[in-house]
Design a protein around this motif. Structure first.
Motif, PDB file in Angstrom:
ATOM      1  N   VAL A   1       0.674  -1.220   0.065  1.00  0.00           N
ATOM      2  CA  VAL A   1      -0.309  -0.124  -0.081  1.00  0.00           C
ATOM      3  C   VAL A   1       0.680   1.282   0.239  1.00  0.00           C
ATOM      4  O   VAL A   1       1.846   1.202   0.434  1.00  0.00           O
ATOM      5  N   VAL A   2       0.075   1.844  -0.252  1.00  0.00           N
ATOM      6  CA  VAL A   2       1.230   3.313  -0.834  1.00  0.00           C
ATOM      7  C   VAL A   2       0.125   4.503  -1.052  1.00  0.00           C
ATOM      8  O   VAL A   2      -0.288   4.531  -1.465  1.00  0.00           O
ATOM      9  N   LEU A   3       0.717   5.216   0.601  1.00  0.00           N
ATOM     10  CA  LEU A   3      -0.101   6.624   0.702  1.00  0.00           C
ATOM     11  C   LEU A   3       0.444   7.740   0.036  1.00  0.00           C
ATOM     12  O   LEU A   3       1.769   8.389   0.570  1.00  0.00           O
ATOM     13  N   VAL A   4      -0.093   8.237  -1.175  1.00  0.00           N
ATOM     14  CA  VAL A   4      -0.186   9.802  -1.158  1.00  0.00           C
ATOM     15  C   VAL A   4      -0.460  11.055  -0.593  1.00  0.00           C
ATOM     16  O   VAL A   4      -1.804  10.866  -0.906  1.00  0.00           O
ATOM     17  N   ASP A   5      -0.069  11.177  -0.054  1.00  0.00           N
ATOM     18  CA  ASP A   5      -0.343  12.620   0.491  1.00  0.00           C
ATOM     19  C   ASP A   5      -0.953  12.609   1.881  1.00  0.00           C
ATOM     20  O   ASP A   5      -2.498  13.033   1.618  1.00  0.00           O
ATOM     21  N   PRO A   6      -1.212  11.827   2.517  1.00  0.00           N
ATOM     22  CA  PRO A   6      -2.792  11.895   3.582  1.00  0.00           C
ATOM     23  C   PRO A   6      -2.856  12.010   4.206  1.00  0.00           C
ATOM     24  O   PRO A   6      -3.816  12.607   4.339  1.00  0.00           O
ATOM     25  N   ASP A   7      -1.953  13.577   4.635  1.00  0.00           N
ATOM     26  CA  ASP A   7      -2.933  14.956   4.776  1.00  0.00           C
ATOM     27  C   ASP A   7      -3.531  14.876   4.278  1.00  0.00           C
ATOM     28  O   ASP A   7      -4.554  16.410   4.591  1.00  0.00           O
ATOM     29  N   ARG A   8      -3.961  15.273   3.261  1.00  0.00           N
ATOM     30  CA  ARG A   8      -4.400  15.605   2.465  1.00  0.00           C
ATOM     31  C   ARG A   8      -6.306  14.974   2.026  1.00  0.00           C
ATOM     32  O   ARG A   8      -6.986  15.580   1.254  1.00  0.00           O
ATOM     33  N   PHE A   9      -6.467  14.316   3.156  1.00  0.00           N
ATOM     34  CA  PHE A   9      -7.437  13.430   3.223  1.00  0.00           C
ATOM     35  C   PHE A   9      -8.741  13.653   3.986  1.00  0.00           C
ATOM     36  O   PHE A   9      -9.452  13.541   3.695  1.00  0.00           O
ATOM     37  N   GLY A  10      -8.066  14.643   4.864  1.00  0.00           N
ATOM     38  CA  GLY A  10      -9.615  15.706   5.771  1.00  0.00           C
ATOM     39  C   GLY A  10      -8.857  15.767   6.806  1.00  0.00           C
ATOM     40  O   GLY A  10      -7.500  15.497   7.198  1.00  0.00           O
ATOM     41  N   ASP A  11      -9.579  16.746   7.399  1.00  0.00           N
ATOM     42  CA  ASP A  11      -8.434  16.907   9.302  1.00  0.00           C
ATOM     43  C   ASP A  11     -10.548  16.107   9.732  1.00  0.00           C
ATOM     44  O   ASP A  11     -11.535  15.758   9.078  1.00  0.00           O
TER      45      ASP A  11
ATOM     46  N   ILE B   1     -12.302  14.275  11.666  1.00  0.00           N
ATOM     47  CA  ILE B   1     -12.533  12.544  11.902  1.00  0.00           C
ATOM     48  C   ILE B   1     -12.431  11.644  11.051  1.00  0.00           C
ATOM     49  O   ILE B   1     -11.932  10.556  11.012  1.00  0.00           O
ATOM     50  N   GLU B   2     -13.196  12.426  10.320  1.00  0.00           N
ATOM     51  CA  GLU B   2     -13.606  11.766   8.543  1.00  0.00           C
ATOM     52  C   GLU B   2     -11.427  11.540   8.072  1.00  0.00           C
ATOM     53  O   GLU B   2     -11.349  10.629   7.847  1.00  0.00           O
ATOM     54  N   GLY B   3     -11.449  12.470   8.293  1.00  0.00           N
ATOM     55  CA  GLY B   3      -9.335  12.645   7.975  1.00  0.00           C
ATOM     56  C   GLY B   3      -8.525  11.573   8.553  1.00  0.00           C
ATOM     57  O   GLY B   3      -8.082  10.693   8.268  1.00  0.00           O
ATOM     58  N   ALA B   4      -8.920  11.257   9.635  1.00  0.00           N
ATOM     59  CA  ALA B   4      -7.984  10.212  10.878  1.00  0.00           C
ATOM     60  C   ALA B   4      -9.077   8.779  10.161  1.00  0.00           C
ATOM     61  O   ALA B   4      -7.776   8.367  10.414  1.00  0.00           O
ATOM     62  N   VAL B   5     -10.075   8.866   9.916  1.00  0.00           N
ATOM     63  CA  VAL B   5     -10.210   7.279   9.621  1.00  0.00           C
ATOM     64  C   VAL B   5      -9.953   6.644   8.270  1.00  0.00           C
ATOM     65  O   VAL B   5      -9.588   6.054   7.843  1.00  0.00           O
ATOM     66  N   ASP B   6     -10.013   7.943   7.069  1.00  0.00           N
ATOM     67  CA  ASP B   6     -10.051   7.894   6.114  1.00  0.00           C
ATOM     68  C   ASP B   6      -8.216   6.908   5.939  1.00  0.00           C
ATOM     69  O   ASP B   6      -7.313   6.136   5.070  1.00  0.00           O
TER      70      ASP B   6
END
Length: 717
Positions: free
Chosen positions: A681-691, A693-698
């Motif tokens: 699994v390669v995560l690209v810019d995970p900080d962009r997933f959101g802020d 609860i939603e961002g942390a869960v993603d």
């Protein structure tokens, strides 16, 4: 020792296990299985050919024939799917009996047992025995099959004093299950039936009454349990057979359904219907995500569903003015009270569009009573009334046929209509829900459309029924004329033609003229049991869609509160009781079989920061490969290096939507990766997933998809 590859065993990688003393008895049993399989398949083929040669028949006879063809065909497909690898393993009881466990039961020509079905009570110790509770077993052997050959096997002995009594045992440092965890993934979920663990098996075999919640973090085997439980319940619980409703399996998204598509057929079950919540509604295929959080909150609140009933009732109000109805014999007055009486005629619970036929019949009955002094057969008067266009138009205006899309669309487009149907909404909320322009459905609209369709019924079905009834009435009228002519011109001594006036003979002449009922839809239900995976994501309104399809409230609810993208502050019991479920039992899976310890050490702080009480499972294995961090410019090189060094397996890039997918590299959003697993699994810019609860869960969900290696890439090191 020089090993020899046997017919069933190919143990060149494990020569010590190829000792005839260890495998000869299995070889003999596999030979018997092979013979029985060939015989059984041949008998089924002959039986299927015989049934297909039988005349089609009519009515129940035709249905019974079709059901038998379906049953035999399904059994043949199941047996042809496997050969010797139908066998999962064997167990030896403390009494010395050897029992072989298979995907299906199998006997020899004399009725001797060769395999017991994995779902039968006799097979339960194979999955449930532990050293703490051996369940009467002395030993257990599990096979690994590759291309129809046993390429490895593992023996377990359950008591130290049983070692001497079990000389033919190949003990191994690895269990069959732990060894399977390191195997490469593919585009479909791999077969794990032979390695189901005792904690998982106990949940699979739990009863179906009430609601069973299976709570577990990433990698604990929730999906494995959900799928195998669906197959087990269909086998073990006669209340859930397909003829009594069957089982509906609901997954989170289409990539998930594609990933698990082979599992249920491999367990011998083709009757389980699988879908997403979107699939329950015709408009779901084209629905887009609702991008306004406030609109989504209002529409997915179960309270909004209460707007549908008053919205329909506005179209079921009787006229307040009477009318004159003309026939060839008289004019009669249809008063407002007559209209009101007819509008009360539908049986409770009858869908709106179907109820109109009952209103129509009641109107004709009322008008027919007003013709009781007319010297004309009642049926002739009724046919005349039924052809009265003015009366039909009046009913169409007072009780129109409605489409669910029109009904729900009007709620969002006509503020006064919405205020009437949902008086609890504030003026600002009505304004927020106002929609103009072209009709585009969102996922938040689907529960309302679903309820509207259930309340209204299929307008086309009602129209088809009326057309069929009109044709039948016309044919009956023509038949009456023919019979009257034949009787009038009959000059036989016994007046044989007069027998045609008998109701039984006329019924026989008209038999078979009715059209077949319309298919109400594959997912309309009702179902006897519903299994929901990733259930933490369902809104209250979506739960109502499922409860409507399962009147028995028999559910298996599988999920993880820590993976809820929009938060899950309640307990499972609080959430499910609020939406209408009862008799709730909670079970937990706490061992992470999939995700390496190195990955979980990186992922745990991500979710703990947002949800301190998250159920983070304990990993049972480590790979020795730490999480790799780097720059997103390295993505292409990382994938190229991994593909070159791994001939098998699947990689997934999460967070780079522009990356084209290939046969071995998937490109998914965090939401669509849920429920899946990949070697890399390669995560690209995970900080962009959101802020929040939603961002942390993603981020947490994306990280825990890895079974071997995790790489996190950002804009800079």
């Amino acid at each position: 020792m020089t090993h020899a590859t046997t017919r069933a065993f190919d143990l060149h990688d494990h020569p010590a296990k190829d000792d005839p003393a260890l495998v000869a008895s299995d070889e003999a049993h596999f030979a018997a299985i092979e013979t029985s399989l060939a015989r059984t398949i041949g008998e089924l083929e002959e039986r299927l050919a015989d049934v297909r040669r039988q005349p089609g028949g009519t009515g129940q006879e035709a249905m019974d024939r079709d059901l038998e063809v379906h049953r035999l065909s399904a059994r043949l497909r199941a047996l042809r799917r496997y050969r010797l690898d139908l066998c999962l393993g064997r167990m030896v009881t403390t009494g010395g009996e050897t029992v072989y466990v298979g995907r299906f039961g199998l006997t020899d020509a004399e009725g001797g047992r060769l395999l017991v079905d994995w779902r039968s009570p006799a097979a339960e110790p194979f999955f449930g025995a532990t050293h703490g509770n051996p369940m009467g077993l002395a030993s257990r052997r599990r096979y690994r099959w590759t291309d129809g050959r046993v390429t490895d096997y593992w023996d377990e002995v359950f008591a130290s004093d049983a070692l001497d009594a079990t000389p033919n045992a190949a003990l191994d440092d690895q269990s069959a299950f732990v060894a399977s965890l390191g195997s490469s993934r593919s585009e479909r979920m791999r077969d794990v039936l032979a390695t189901i663990q005792a904690d998982q098996d106990a949940i699979v075999r739990a009863g179906s009454r009430g609601t069973l919640v299976v709570d577990g973090g990433p990698g604990t085997g929730k999906t494995v349990v959900a799928l195998h439980r669906a197959a087990y319940l269909l086998y073990a619980d006669p209340r859930l057979s397909d003829g009594r409703g069957g089982v509906l399996f609901v997954g989170p998204h289409q990539p998930y359904l594609a990933y698990v598509a082979d599992v249920l057929p491999s367990l011998g079950e083709e009757g389980v219907r699988t879908c997403t919540v979107r699939d329950l509604v015709a408009e779901g295929a084209a629905a887009v995500a609702e991008d306004d959080p406030e609109v989504a909150r209002l529409k997915t609140d179960a309270a909004m569903l209460a707007a549908i009933e008053p919205a329909v009732r506005l179209y079921e109000e009787p006229p307040t003015d009477g009318m004159v109805v003309e026939t060839a014999w008289s004019e009669v007055w249809l008063s407002a009270s007559d209209w009101a009486e007819a509008f009360e005629a539908p049986d409770p619970g009858t869908p709106h569009n179907e109820a109109r036929d009952q209103v129509w019949d009641a109107l004709l009955d009322i008008l027919l009573d007003k013709h009781e002094d007319v010297d004309v057969p009642a049926e002739q008067v009724r046919r005349s009334l039924a052809r009265n266009g003015e009366l039909a138009d009046a009913l169409a205006r007072a009780w129109p046929m409605l489409e669910p899309t029109d009904l729900v669309g009007d709620l969002w487009e006509v503020p006064a209509y919405l205020r009437h149907c949902a008086p609890w909404l504030t003026p600002d909320e009505v304004r927020v829900l106002r929609r103009g322009g072209p009709q585009v459905w969102t996922d938040a609209d689907l529960p309302l459309l679903d309820l509207a369709r259930a309340r209204l019924g299929d307008p086309e079905a009602a129209r088809r029924r009326r057309r069929a009834e009109a044709r039948a009435a016309a044919e009956k009228e023509e038949m009456d004329r023919v019979v009257d002519h034949l009787v009038a011109t009959d000059d036989s001594d016994m007046m044989i033609m007069s027998m045609l006036r008998g109701a039984d003979l006329r019924g026989a002449l008209a038999e078979g003229r009715d059209g077949a009922p319309a298919d109400p839809g594959r997912f309309a239900g009702p179902f006897a049991h519903v299994v929901v995976d990733e259930a933490q994501e369902l809104t209250d309104a979506e739960w109502q869609m499922l409860l409507r399809r399962c009147p028995s409230r028999s559910f298996t609810v599988v999920g993880d509160r820590a993976q809820a993208r929009h938060g899950f502050a309640e307990s499972w019991a609080e959430r499910l009781e609020r939406v209408g479920l009862r008799d709730i039992a909670l079970t937990s899976l706490t061992i992470n079989y999939r995700t390496p310890a190195e990955v979980m050490e990186a992922a745990e702080p991500v979710i703990r920061e947002a949800l301190p009480d998250a159920n983070v499972p304990t990993s049972v294995r480590a790979t020795g490969v730490p999480v790799q961090y780097g720059d997103r410019a390295e993505l292409a090189a990382i994938l190229e290096e991994w593909l070159a060094s791994h001939a098998e397996g699947i990689a997934c890039v999460i967070g780079a939507p522009a990356l084209p997918a290939t046969a071995r590299v998937r490109s998914l959003s965090p939401e669509h990766a849920k429920g899946l697993e990949f070697d890399l699994v390669v995560l690209v810019d995970p900080d962009r997933f959101g802020d929040g609860i939603e961002g942390a869960v993603d981020r947490y969900v994306a990280m825990t998809r890895a079974t071997q290696r995790l790489v996190v890439l950002t804009g800079s090191r």
